[in-house]
Scaffold this active site. Structure first.
Site: not given
Length: 348
Positions: A263, A311, A323
């Site tokens: 990420c 994240h 993402h």
């Protein structure tokens, strides 16, 4: 990073995590043998366990990324200290050689007491010139000794610092090994749970996941809000374009492009394409700009999830982001609602 906890409603959103996660073990090259579901456990129950395992793996992955970054910093610091120490040793050798030359010159002068040399000299003026030279030589010797001492202290300090960095580097590398093993263990456990699903269940989940991704993509394209007030800069738009150009690229933990990403690897790579350097770890990226609320988000803003900020994605408008989601997944569009949203950060 790892998979993410979806809202408990609707059930379709809860199931989509399983499809991409089913190939996690193959992605990291491990065989799942350490976990098993309870008899009669529902698909939703399995999903909850898999989701939690992937989230735990995600947290550790960000720690792993930070440790990798520190490893590189230490390697650079050690190399610089070693180069500086080598140059310092050369300088020390030069100073010592110079000191030796001075001692030789003084020995050749005979080493007589200056008053006796004056008594024996047939030319007092000539001797006074020699005495002045001797005084100057003595002064140079004293300065050379001082420089040698200073250089030796500097070298000792640099060697001590290098030793400390080397010891820390060993600790960091040990930590990296432990974190890697833990991450792979979490993914193995998740895979062991997923192995219990039937082929029909997996196909159903894969179809639902594909439909959800397409829905998110349509939503991101339908954003008709006006960002002409400058809230979305050219740098931000370049980062959005870079990130979306990688749609479908595989998630690989600790990867930062250009062909695979985790990420924070995706977000740092995307902004690097705009000439903006971001920290490698999601928690550090959160402090790389101005924080904004959800209502203030503009395309290009970084969006962070979970209390630990483990994240991160790039906002693309209309409540959607792009993402790198989890092991076994690919870079994709997704709603901000699939994980606990914390805040956004406007980088540039």
């Amino acid at each position: 990073m790892a998979s993410h906890r979806r809202p408990k409603q609707p059930s379709r959103a809860r199931l989509t995590i399983l499809g991409a996660a089913a190939s996690a073990a193959a992605t990291v090259g491990v065989t799942a043998t350490s976990a098993s579901a309870d008899p009669g456990q529902s698909i939703d129950d399995v999903r909850e366990e898999v989701d939690e395992l992937h989230h735990e793996a995600e947290e550790i992955t960000e720690e792993y990324n930070g440790a990798q970054e520190r490893e590189q910093e230490l390697q650079d610091e050690i190399a610089e200290l070693q180069d500086s120490t080598a140059r310092g040793q050369e300088r020390l050798n030069e100073l010592r050689n110079s000191m030796g030359s001075m001692a030789t010159a003084q020995y050749r002068n005979g080493g007589l007491d200056p008053s006796m040399q004056l008594f024996l000299s047939s030319d007092p003026d000539d001797f006074l010139d020699q005495a002045s030279a001797l005084d100057q030589l003595s002064s140079k010797q004293a300065e050379a000794l001082r420089l040698i001492q200073e250089q030796q202290r500097t070298l000792d300090q640099q060697r001590e610092e290098a030793g400390e960095r080397l010891a820390e580097l060993e600790e960091v590398r040990a930590t990296l090994g432990e974190q890697k093993e833990t991450i792979q263990g979490k993914l193995s456990e998740a895979q062991a749970l997923l192995n219990q699903l039937t082929e029909e269940e997996r196909q159903q989940i894969a179809a639902a996941e594909a439909a959800e991704a397409e829905e998110a993509a349509r939503a991101s394209r339908s954003d008709d809000r006006d960002y002409s007030d400058g809230s979305s800069s050219s740098y931000a738009q370049t980062a959005v374009n870079a990130a979306t150009s990688k749609l479908g690229s595989p998630y690989v933990w600790a990867a930062s492009g250009p062909n695979s990403f985790d990420c924070s690897g995706l977000t740092s790579w995307a902004y690097s394409q705009a000439g903006v350097s971001l920290p490698r770890v999601s928690q550090d990226q959160a402090n790389a700009g101005t924080r904004v609320s959800r209502s203030e988000l503009a395309p290009g803003d970084l969006v962070f999830f979970y209390p630990g900020l483990t994240h991160v994605g790039i906002y693309v408008g209309n409540g959607q982001m792009v993402h790198a989601p989890r092991p076994g997944g690919v870079v994709e569009y997704a709603s901000l609602d699939i994980m606990p949203f914390q805040f956004g950060t406007r980088v540039a």
